[in-house]
Design a protein around this motif. Structure first.
Motif, PDB file in Angstrom:
ATOM      1  N   ILE A   1      16.554  48.715 -69.309  1.00  0.00           N
ATOM      2  CA  ILE A   1      17.880  49.007 -68.735  1.00  0.00           C
ATOM      3  C   ILE A   1      17.817  50.292 -67.917  1.00  0.00           C
ATOM      4  O   ILE A   1      18.296  50.336 -66.768  1.00  0.00           O
ATOM      5  CB  ILE A   1      18.948  49.149 -69.852  1.00  0.00           C
ATOM      6  N   MET A   2      17.220  51.320 -68.462  1.00  0.00           N
ATOM      7  CA  MET A   2      17.149  52.606 -67.756  1.00  0.00           C
ATOM      8  C   MET A   2      16.272  52.515 -66.509  1.00  0.00           C
ATOM      9  O   MET A   2      16.618  53.050 -65.452  1.00  0.00           O
ATOM     10  CB  MET A   2      16.639  53.699 -68.695  1.00  0.00           C
ATOM     11  N   ARG A   3      15.147  51.808 -66.616  1.00  0.00           N
ATOM     12  CA  ARG A   3      14.251  51.655 -65.472  1.00  0.00           C
ATOM     13  C   ARG A   3      14.948  50.915 -64.338  1.00  0.00           C
ATOM     14  O   ARG A   3      14.873  51.307 -63.177  1.00  0.00           O
ATOM     15  CB  ARG A   3      12.975  50.937 -65.903  1.00  0.00           C
ATOM     16  N   GLU A   4      15.683  49.837 -64.677  1.00  0.00           N
ATOM     17  CA  GLU A   4      16.406  49.080 -63.657  1.00  0.00           C
ATOM     18  C   GLU A   4      17.509  49.920 -63.016  1.00  0.00           C
ATOM     19  O   GLU A   4      17.724  49.855 -61.807  1.00  0.00           O
ATOM     20  CB  GLU A   4      17.004  47.807 -64.266  1.00  0.00           C
ATOM     21  N   ALA A   5      18.204  50.701 -63.833  1.00  0.00           N
ATOM     22  CA  ALA A   5      19.273  51.547 -63.301  1.00  0.00           C
ATOM     23  C   ALA A   5      18.711  52.581 -62.331  1.00  0.00           C
ATOM     24  O   ALA A   5      19.280  52.812 -61.257  1.00  0.00           O
ATOM     25  CB  ALA A   5      20.012  52.240 -64.443  1.00  0.00           C
ATOM     26  N   ILE A   6      17.603  53.181 -62.690  1.00  0.00           N
ATOM     27  CA  ILE A   6      16.982  54.174 -61.810  1.00  0.00           C
ATOM     28  C   ILE A   6      16.472  53.513 -60.536  1.00  0.00           C
ATOM     29  O   ILE A   6      16.671  54.024 -59.432  1.00  0.00           O
ATOM     30  CB  ILE A   6      15.853  54.925 -62.550  1.00  0.00           C
ATOM     31  N   ARG A   7      15.844  52.351 -60.662  1.00  0.00           N
ATOM     32  CA  ARG A   7      15.347  51.635 -59.481  1.00  0.00           C
ATOM     33  C   ARG A   7      16.502  51.292 -58.535  1.00  0.00           C
ATOM     34  O   ARG A   7      16.412  51.500 -57.331  1.00  0.00           O
ATOM     35  CB  ARG A   7      14.591  50.375 -59.885  1.00  0.00           C
ATOM     36  N   ASP A   8      17.605  50.774 -59.090  1.00  0.00           N
ATOM     37  CA  ASP A   8      18.773  50.434 -58.260  1.00  0.00           C
ATOM     38  C   ASP A   8      19.324  51.670 -57.555  1.00  0.00           C
ATOM     39  O   ASP A   8      19.676  51.622 -56.379  1.00  0.00           O
ATOM     40  CB  ASP A   8      19.874  49.793 -59.108  1.00  0.00           C
ATOM     41  N   TYR A   9      19.398  52.776 -58.277  1.00  0.00           N
ATOM     42  CA  TYR A   9      19.909  54.017 -57.698  1.00  0.00           C
ATOM     43  C   TYR A   9      19.009  54.488 -56.558  1.00  0.00           C
ATOM     44  O   TYR A   9      19.492  54.825 -55.472  1.00  0.00           O
ATOM     45  CB  TYR A   9      20.018  55.107 -58.769  1.00  0.00           C
ATOM     46  N   VAL A  10      17.710  54.507 -56.787  1.00  0.00           N
ATOM     47  CA  VAL A  10      16.776  54.969 -55.757  1.00  0.00           C
ATOM     48  C   VAL A  10      16.830  54.043 -54.535  1.00  0.00           C
ATOM     49  O   VAL A  10      16.864  54.519 -53.399  1.00  0.00           O
ATOM     50  CB  VAL A  10      15.339  55.095 -56.322  1.00  0.00           C
ATOM     51  N   ASP A  11      16.856  52.729 -54.755  1.00  0.00           N
ATOM     52  CA  ASP A  11      16.962  51.786 -53.631  1.00  0.00           C
ATOM     53  C   ASP A  11      18.219  52.064 -52.812  1.00  0.00           C
ATOM     54  O   ASP A  11      18.177  52.126 -51.579  1.00  0.00           O
ATOM     55  CB  ASP A  11      17.002  50.334 -54.121  1.00  0.00           C
TER      56      ASP A  11
END
Length: 90
Positions: free
Chosen positions: A29-39
């Protein structure tokens, strides 16, 4: 590269509840949230840089299209009478 993040207890609890409901790990969940934010932020920054570049060109040349010209051109998209982008002018 290992990285740690300090989260307040409330956010940690929310992440764990979401992970349970989605049958995922909290790490996922945290990895996906960070990836979405960076994208999202990379896209925002690219848009900003493109806009600043366009503004610099406009300031140098004065060449542009009016909003009405752009709207008229866009309204032809997907029709039998689709047109090419109008030429820029001063």
């Amino acid at each position: 590269m290992a990285t740690s993040i300090k989260l307040d207890d409330h956010l940690k609890t929310r992440i764990h509840h979401l992970a349970e409901r989605q049958r995922r790990s909290a790490h996922w969940i945290m990895r996906e949230a960070i990836r979405d934010y960076v994208d999202r932020e990379e896209k925002r920054e690219n848009f900003k840089q493109e806009a600043l570049g366009s503004w610099a060109i406009y300031q140098k040349t004065g060449r542009h299209l009016s909003g009405d010209e752009v709207r008229g051109w866009l309204q032809t998209w997907g029709t039998d009478k689709e047109t090419e982008i109008p030429p820029c002018h001063k």
